[in-house]
Write an enzyme that holds these catalytic residues in place. Structure first.
Site, PDB file in Angstrom:
ATOM      1  CB  CYS A  51      -1.251  16.908  19.857  1.00  0.00           C
ATOM      2  SG  CYS A  51       0.053  18.067  20.260  1.00  0.00           S
ATOM      3  CG  HIS A 105      -0.425   0.253   2.523  1.00  0.00           C
ATOM      4  ND1 HIS A 105      -0.576   1.458   3.157  1.00  0.00           N
ATOM      5  CD2 HIS A 105       0.272  -0.532   3.370  1.00  0.00           C
ATOM      6  CE1 HIS A 105       0.010   1.395   4.357  1.00  0.00           C
ATOM      7  NE2 HIS A 105       0.536   0.201   4.504  1.00  0.00           N
ATOM      8  CB  THR A 110      -5.511 -19.584   3.283  1.00  0.00           C
ATOM      9  OG1 THR A 110      -5.807 -20.863   3.846  1.00  0.00           O
ATOM     10  CG2 THR A 110      -6.119 -19.484   1.898  1.00  0.00           C
TER      11      THR A 110
HETATM   12  C1  LIG Z   1       4.384   2.024   6.337  1.00  0.00           C
HETATM   13  C2  LIG Z   1       5.651   1.586   6.913  1.00  0.00           C
HETATM   14  C3  LIG Z   1       5.739   0.414   7.673  1.00  0.00           C
HETATM   15  C4  LIG Z   1       4.542  -0.445   7.959  1.00  0.00           C
HETATM   16  O1  LIG Z   1       4.047  -1.045   6.799  1.00  0.00           O
HETATM   17  P1  LIG Z   1       2.641  -1.803   6.821  1.00  0.00           P
HETATM   18  O2  LIG Z   1       2.630  -2.551   5.538  1.00  0.00           O
HETATM   19  O3  LIG Z   1       1.592  -0.750   6.894  1.00  0.00           O
HETATM   20  O4  LIG Z   1       2.629  -2.715   8.003  1.00  0.00           O
HETATM   21  C5  LIG Z   1       6.967   0.066   8.178  1.00  0.00           C
HETATM   22  N1  LIG Z   1       8.060   0.812   7.958  1.00  0.00           N
HETATM   23  C6  LIG Z   1       8.016   1.943   7.237  1.00  0.00           C
HETATM   24  C7  LIG Z   1       9.274   2.714   6.996  1.00  0.00           C
HETATM   25  C8  LIG Z   1       6.819   2.364   6.692  1.00  0.00           C
HETATM   26  O5  LIG Z   1       6.778   3.497   5.978  1.00  0.00           O
END
Ligand SMILES: *Cc1c(COP(=O)(O)O)cnc(C)c1O
Length: 413
Positions: free
Chosen positions: A332, A202, A238
């Site tokens: 915050c 993502h 899975t």
């Molecule tokens: C977004 C991010 C993660 C976590 O990734 P996920 O796939 O959301 O668990 C870890 N390390 C860094 C540097 C990130 O930018």
């Protein structure tokens, strides 16, 4: 989201429509599991192996070295705990740095409680780790070094290849968290000299909940998840077929566009830096000016709260008819008064860390959108400063000595 300008892509990115289309059949009629032997499931098996090939091509790996996970958090946990478990007979010392992502710091805190010793190296004012410091920290009982490729907040890109040469020479396993770089800048595991590398779909226009761990052939690592024999018995459960297919598509698209996007976004990033330096007073750029992600801008605005700017920009007001989404290292929101540990690791005083904003761009962002966001940001900053009891134009000492009054979250607590 129609009129909104989304500039928080280091947190997550819009799933590419081509990725959504590629995933759709696997969320619908094509629901077979790749683990079954009849023909229905074998289509999923083929789709997964295609995705594995795309990912391997993107990072210069062999497909057999790619293991699908739920994302970078899982990959990071697996790398750290899995190597610790496999190598504890050899030693119980791990090296990392103070500006890592929480998905590295928290598993290491956990290992500390289990009796492991962890060295947290300092970073310099730009966020860089010194390779010589890594060399000097390696001891006879060191089994793992883990350094992020590029920092998610300040965008600084670490000298990974130099560190990789040292770990290789010393025979220490080297893990790289590449969640911010894969799909955004060229990543080649051989050139980096790493044994393990985490990535997340993502973050580069793929789906959430799909990622991978690259594990070089022969690297010793215990599984995190035990159960079925998926992923050559290294990661049970899975397969997330739609997610993996989407991740593969995102990798395929990234490989096609990466060079042009690096050039385009680097131009936009430097344009933003030039523009804020010209048009805004009393700001500090955070992270290395050039050794940084093409899509990352981070700076502190003296005398105001990053959170106030972030919230103001996210709602349409007289200053911005279009919502603008950015991020802040001011904490915050999470209910804590501590600003980002990353900005503190750079040596920023707490007031400047509280005033930080991060703009992280995506492939859909245009110069026009950026101009809109920058003028909205300048207008909001000007208004907030005019209401600030601590900000005095051009008076650097003022904000530095005014901890407390200037922080909205302290006033609210
Ligand atoms: C977004 C991010 C993660 C976590 O990734 P996920 O796939 O959301 O668990 C870890 N390390 C860094 C540097 C990130 O930018």
């Amino acid at each position: 989201m129609d009129s909104a300008i989304f500039l928080d892509n280091a947190a997550t990115s819009r799933t590419d429509p081509e990725v959504v289309s590629a995933m759709a059949p696997w969320l619908g009629d094509n629901f077979g599991s790749p683990a079954t032997l009849y023909a229905f499931g074998s289509q999923a098996k083929i789709a997964i192996e295609e995705a594995r090939q795309h990912l391997a091509d993107l990072i210069g790996a062999d497909p057999k070295e790619i293991f699908f996970t739920s994302g970078a958090t899982e990959s990071n946990n697996w790398a750290l705990k899995g190597v610790a478990d496999a190598l504890e007979g050899k030693g119980r010392h791990i090296i990392t740095d103070k500006a890592e992502h929480h998905s590295i710091l928290m598993p290491l805190r956990y290992l500390e409680k289990k009796g492991w010793e962890v060295t947290f190296l300092p970073v310099d004012g730009d966020g860089l780790v010194d390779p010589d410091a890594v060399r000097n920290a390696i001891r006879g009982d060191t089994v793992l070094v883990s350094i992020v490729h590029a920092n998610h907040e300040i965008g600084t890109i670490q000298p990974i290849a130099e560190i990789g040469a040292i770990t290789r020479e010393k025979g220490v396993t080297f893990h790289v968290n590449a969640a911010q770089t894969v799909g955004h800048v060229p990543v080649d595991v051989a050139a980096l000299g790493c044994d393990l590398l985490s990535l997340s779909g993502h973050k580069f226009y793929g789906p959430k909940g799909a990622g991978a761990l690259y594990a070089r052939r022969g690297v010793r690592i215990t599984p995190l998840l035990h159960g079925g024999s998926q992923e050559r018995k290294r990661r049970a459960g899975t397969h997330n077929v739609p997610g993996i297919v989407g991740l593969g598509k995102a990798a395929e698209l990234a490989r096609k566009n990466i060079d042009a996007e690096v050039e385009r976004l680097t131009g936009l990033r430097d344009y933003i830096f030039d523009s804020i330096e010209k048009n805004m007073e009393d700001i500090r750029i955070n992270g290395h000016r050039t050794r940084r992600l093409p899509n990352n801008v981070n700076f502190s605005i003296e005398g105001i709260e990053g959170e106030s700017i972030m919230l103001s920009l996210s709602y349409p007001t007289t200053e911005n008819a279009r919502p603008v989404y950015i991020s802040t290292g001011s904490a915050c929101v999470s209910g804590s008064l501590e600003p980002s540990h990353i900005l503190l690791a750079l040596g920023l005083p707490a007031e400047l860390a509280h005033g930080s904003v991060r703009i992280s761009m995506a492939k859909e962002d245009t110069r026009e959108d950026i101009d809109y966001a920058l003028s909205a940001l300048a207008a909001v900053a000007e208004r907030l400063r005019s209401m600030s009891p601590v900000y005095k134009r051009g008076n650097k000492q003022c904000a530095a000595g005014a901890q407390g009054d200037g922080c909205d979250c302290e006033a609210a607590s």
